[in-house]
Design an enzyme around this catalytic site. Sequence first.
Site, mmCIF file in Angstrom:
data_model
loop_
_atom_site.group_PDB
_atom_site.id
_atom_site.type_symbol
_atom_site.label_atom_id
_atom_site.label_comp_id
_atom_site.label_asym_id
_atom_site.label_seq_id
_atom_site.Cartn_x
_atom_site.Cartn_y
_atom_site.Cartn_z
ATOM 1 N N ARG A 255 -0.032 2.250 -0.504
ATOM 2 C CA ARG A 255 0.131 0.999 -1.223
ATOM 3 C C ARG A 255 0.914 0.024 -0.349
ATOM 4 O O ARG A 255 1.917 0.395 0.259
ATOM 5 C CB ARG A 255 0.863 1.213 -2.554
ATOM 6 C CG ARG A 255 0.018 1.873 -3.630
ATOM 7 C CD ARG A 255 -1.074 0.933 -4.123
ATOM 8 N NE ARG A 255 -1.843 1.488 -5.228
ATOM 9 C CZ ARG A 255 -2.966 2.191 -5.094
ATOM 10 N NH1 ARG A 255 -3.442 2.440 -3.880
ATOM 11 N NH2 ARG A 255 -3.602 2.627 -6.150
ATOM 12 N N GLU A 284 -3.311 -7.872 -2.695
ATOM 13 C CA GLU A 284 -4.650 -7.672 -2.157
ATOM 14 C C GLU A 284 -5.632 -8.540 -2.934
ATOM 15 O O GLU A 284 -5.589 -8.567 -4.160
ATOM 16 C CB GLU A 284 -5.063 -6.199 -2.266
ATOM 17 C CG GLU A 284 -4.275 -5.303 -1.323
ATOM 18 C CD GLU A 284 -4.779 -3.864 -1.330
ATOM 19 O OE1 GLU A 284 -5.585 -3.508 -2.225
ATOM 20 O OE2 GLU A 284 -4.365 -3.098 -0.446
ATOM 21 N N HIS A 303 -8.434 -2.068 2.810
ATOM 22 C CA HIS A 303 -8.353 -1.043 1.762
ATOM 23 C C HIS A 303 -9.663 -0.259 1.651
ATOM 24 O O HIS A 303 -10.222 -0.079 0.569
ATOM 25 C CB HIS A 303 -7.989 -1.664 0.414
ATOM 26 C CG HIS A 303 -7.321 -0.682 -0.519
ATOM 27 N ND1 HIS A 303 -6.374 -1.049 -1.451
ATOM 28 C CD2 HIS A 303 -7.462 0.672 -0.663
ATOM 29 C CE1 HIS A 303 -5.976 0.011 -2.130
ATOM 30 N NE2 HIS A 303 -6.627 1.071 -1.663
#
Length: 337
Positions: A255, A284, A303
């Site tokens: 994270r 994000e 990601h």
Amino acid sequence: MTPTTDPAAGTGPQPVKNVLAVVSPHVGGRTAGAALTGLFPGQARVTVVETADEDPAALRAAHVLITGLSPVTAAHLAAAPELELVQCASHGFDYVDLDAARARSVPVCTIGSSSAEKQNVAEQTFALMLALAKQLVPAHTALVEADWALPRLQQSLTELSGKTLGIIGLGQIGTEVARRAVAFDMSIVYAGPSPIAPEAAARLGGARHLSVDELLRTSDYISLHAPLTERTRHLLDAERLALLKPTAFVINTARGALIDQDALADALEAGTLAGAGLDVFDPEPPTAALRLLKAPNVVLSPHVAGVTRETLVRIALAAVQNVLDHLAGKPVRDVVS
């Protein structure tokens, strides 16, 4: 409610339940979520949206909310009086207001025990480590620009073999990373609440349990695999980043908020840290103002560590199975609140 028959349950008519699947645009949106609808039998009516408040009527009627990294706030929970379960289609759960869910007695579940993401997150971790050690991004860029960069790059090229890998969070994913590190002849140290069993440590090349600070002082590569909680937010802040060797690399596939991003940019710009490989950001997608986008010696990916074709199938099946168990009155797994 319209009744339907669940042949597997053998208990006669079952009430139809409303499932709201919330899939953020940056992880596929409605296109990705549409595949979920075919995984439910007749006892579930599935609506796919890209934000939890996109369809107020569907939220109000929802008995189950599946979220793929999309925020579920206290306001969303308050707007869903029928809600029985929040199912996160991920190992993480930091985007759900756990306190609000707890106040409503609505369980929040992840797919943690499914191991759905562990293979690819471990592979992505090593892709970032190798890219940094071998300077793949600057080497590629230089060659495309007709620059034979070997004389300039050779001073910063390094190996994984013989180096120490520090893993913060030796869960399923961290263990997969450690297994691969052993194959690269790396030494393993790890930080976590408690040591693993001696036989498990032996399988990981004699992995040693250290405090976070000692791990940071010891490691050549640091890989983050901890959940994001209030306790772990900015786990790597300026003070802790200062403990690292100037030759160390930081890898984050967990994270973004586990690291103070400005502090990391400071360290990279000052040359007190050799490099960073990041697959996750806070927020994000990152904004153009994120200094790490222009910091020296970083390798970035959007990601992607949990979203291969194979991984997405495993994630969807794990999340849906937990929901199906709930609908059938069976115990659910991976309850985090």
